[in-house]
Design an enzyme around this catalytic site. Sequence first.
Site, PDB file in Angstrom:
ATOM      1  N   GLY A 185     -48.241 -53.394  37.602  1.00  0.00           N
ATOM      2  CA  GLY A 185     -46.965 -53.961  38.030  1.00  0.00           C
ATOM      3  C   GLY A 185     -45.999 -53.957  36.857  1.00  0.00           C
ATOM      4  O   GLY A 185     -46.426 -54.003  35.693  1.00  0.00           O
ATOM      5  N   GLN A 231     -38.551 -56.088  32.025  1.00  0.00           N
ATOM      6  CA  GLN A 231     -39.490 -55.570  31.026  1.00  0.00           C
ATOM      7  C   GLN A 231     -39.031 -54.242  30.439  1.00  0.00           C
ATOM      8  O   GLN A 231     -39.554 -53.821  29.398  1.00  0.00           O
ATOM      9  CB  GLN A 231     -40.898 -55.417  31.625  1.00  0.00           C
ATOM     10  CG  GLN A 231     -41.557 -56.764  31.926  1.00  0.00           C
ATOM     11  CD  GLN A 231     -42.948 -56.585  32.503  1.00  0.00           C
ATOM     12  OE1 GLN A 231     -43.095 -56.343  33.693  1.00  0.00           O
ATOM     13  NE2 GLN A 231     -43.965 -56.663  31.657  1.00  0.00           N
ATOM     14  N   CYS A 235     -50.406 -58.877  30.667  1.00  0.00           N
ATOM     15  CA  CYS A 235     -49.010 -58.490  30.845  1.00  0.00           C
ATOM     16  C   CYS A 235     -48.703 -57.360  29.876  1.00  0.00           C
ATOM     17  O   CYS A 235     -49.056 -57.449  28.698  1.00  0.00           O
ATOM     18  CB  CYS A 235     -48.108 -59.694  30.572  1.00  0.00           C
ATOM     19  SG  CYS A 235     -46.364 -59.335  30.806  1.00  0.00           S
ATOM     20  N   LEU A 236     -48.030 -56.317  30.370  1.00  0.00           N
ATOM     21  CA  LEU A 236     -47.705 -55.175  29.500  1.00  0.00           C
ATOM     22  C   LEU A 236     -46.761 -55.586  28.370  1.00  0.00           C
ATOM     23  O   LEU A 236     -46.682 -54.885  27.356  1.00  0.00           O
ATOM     24  CB  LEU A 236     -47.075 -54.051  30.325  1.00  0.00           C
ATOM     25  CG  LEU A 236     -48.013 -53.364  31.341  1.00  0.00           C
ATOM     26  CD1 LEU A 236     -47.236 -52.344  32.159  1.00  0.00           C
ATOM     27  CD2 LEU A 236     -49.192 -52.709  30.641  1.00  0.00           C
ATOM     28  N   HIS A 278     -46.952 -62.694  39.685  1.00  0.00           N
ATOM     29  CA  HIS A 278     -46.777 -62.431  38.247  1.00  0.00           C
ATOM     30  C   HIS A 278     -45.439 -61.717  38.001  1.00  0.00           C
ATOM     31  O   HIS A 278     -44.655 -62.120  37.134  1.00  0.00           O
ATOM     32  CB  HIS A 278     -47.958 -61.572  37.769  1.00  0.00           C
ATOM     33  CG  HIS A 278     -47.863 -61.103  36.343  1.00  0.00           C
ATOM     34  ND1 HIS A 278     -48.822 -61.393  35.403  1.00  0.00           N
ATOM     35  CD2 HIS A 278     -46.934 -60.344  35.698  1.00  0.00           C
ATOM     36  CE1 HIS A 278     -48.472 -60.845  34.244  1.00  0.00           C
ATOM     37  NE2 HIS A 278     -47.339 -60.197  34.398  1.00  0.00           N
ATOM     38  N   GLU A 279     -45.175 -60.669  38.786  1.00  0.00           N
ATOM     39  CA  GLU A 279     -43.934 -59.904  38.566  1.00  0.00           C
ATOM     40  C   GLU A 279     -42.704 -60.713  38.959  1.00  0.00           C
ATOM     41  O   GLU A 279     -41.666 -60.634  38.308  1.00  0.00           O
ATOM     42  CB  GLU A 279     -43.978 -58.580  39.336  1.00  0.00           C
ATOM     43  CG  GLU A 279     -45.133 -57.651  38.981  1.00  0.00           C
ATOM     44  CD  GLU A 279     -45.275 -57.388  37.486  1.00  0.00           C
ATOM     45  OE1 GLU A 279     -44.262 -57.441  36.759  1.00  0.00           O
ATOM     46  OE2 GLU A 279     -46.414 -57.168  37.033  1.00  0.00           O
ATOM     47  N   HIS A 307     -41.428 -62.879  36.268  1.00  0.00           N
ATOM     48  CA  HIS A 307     -40.619 -62.196  35.244  1.00  0.00           C
ATOM     49  C   HIS A 307     -39.128 -62.280  35.557  1.00  0.00           C
ATOM     50  O   HIS A 307     -38.304 -62.307  34.639  1.00  0.00           O
ATOM     51  CB  HIS A 307     -40.998 -60.712  35.163  1.00  0.00           C
ATOM     52  CG  HIS A 307     -42.171 -60.422  34.274  1.00  0.00           C
ATOM     53  ND1 HIS A 307     -42.141 -60.644  32.924  1.00  0.00           N
ATOM     54  CD2 HIS A 307     -43.396 -59.913  34.555  1.00  0.00           C
ATOM     55  CE1 HIS A 307     -43.316 -60.279  32.395  1.00  0.00           C
ATOM     56  NE2 HIS A 307     -44.089 -59.839  33.365  1.00  0.00           N
TER      57      HIS A 307
HETATM   58 ZN    ZN Z   1     -46.016 -59.246  33.054  1.00  0.00          ZN
END
Ligand code: ZN
Length: 150
Positions: A44, A49, A92-93, A134-135, A138
Amino acid sequence: MASILLAPDALLRAQCDRVEIFSGMQGALAMELLGAMYRAEGRGLAAPQIGVTQRMFVIDTSWKEGAPRPMVFVNPQITDAAAETATGEERCLSIPDHAVDVTRPVWIDLRWQDLTGAPMEGRFSGFDAVCIQHERDHLDGVLITDHEAD
Ligand code: ZN
């Protein structure tokens, strides 16, 4: 090629703007998000991001195990959620090499718009529900590390 911002970049803390005008821009952004997500081997990725503070994210929860199933969500809103919760490890990336146990409702009802602005709705459970929550976090500048005290 979009690069993924890393915490503590201030853009990751932005309150993202609703998408009001639908044009080719959202399609281009969705392709950039999916490309960056697959390159980083994630499941995701949210627009902030890659430095775009708009309420949009992409997920693909199945590509590592089987056929790709990319999904794009614009202006997502959680309209209902299960009382039952589950705790799972999330990564998380934007926060490499860090895992956090996060507790979330096991299913959610979601309203969103597709890339043309058409209204969509659906119920998501399992890993899809985790990934979407989660997304969506953000888009309000919330990171998994904010859940560490849960
Ligand atoms: Zn994340």
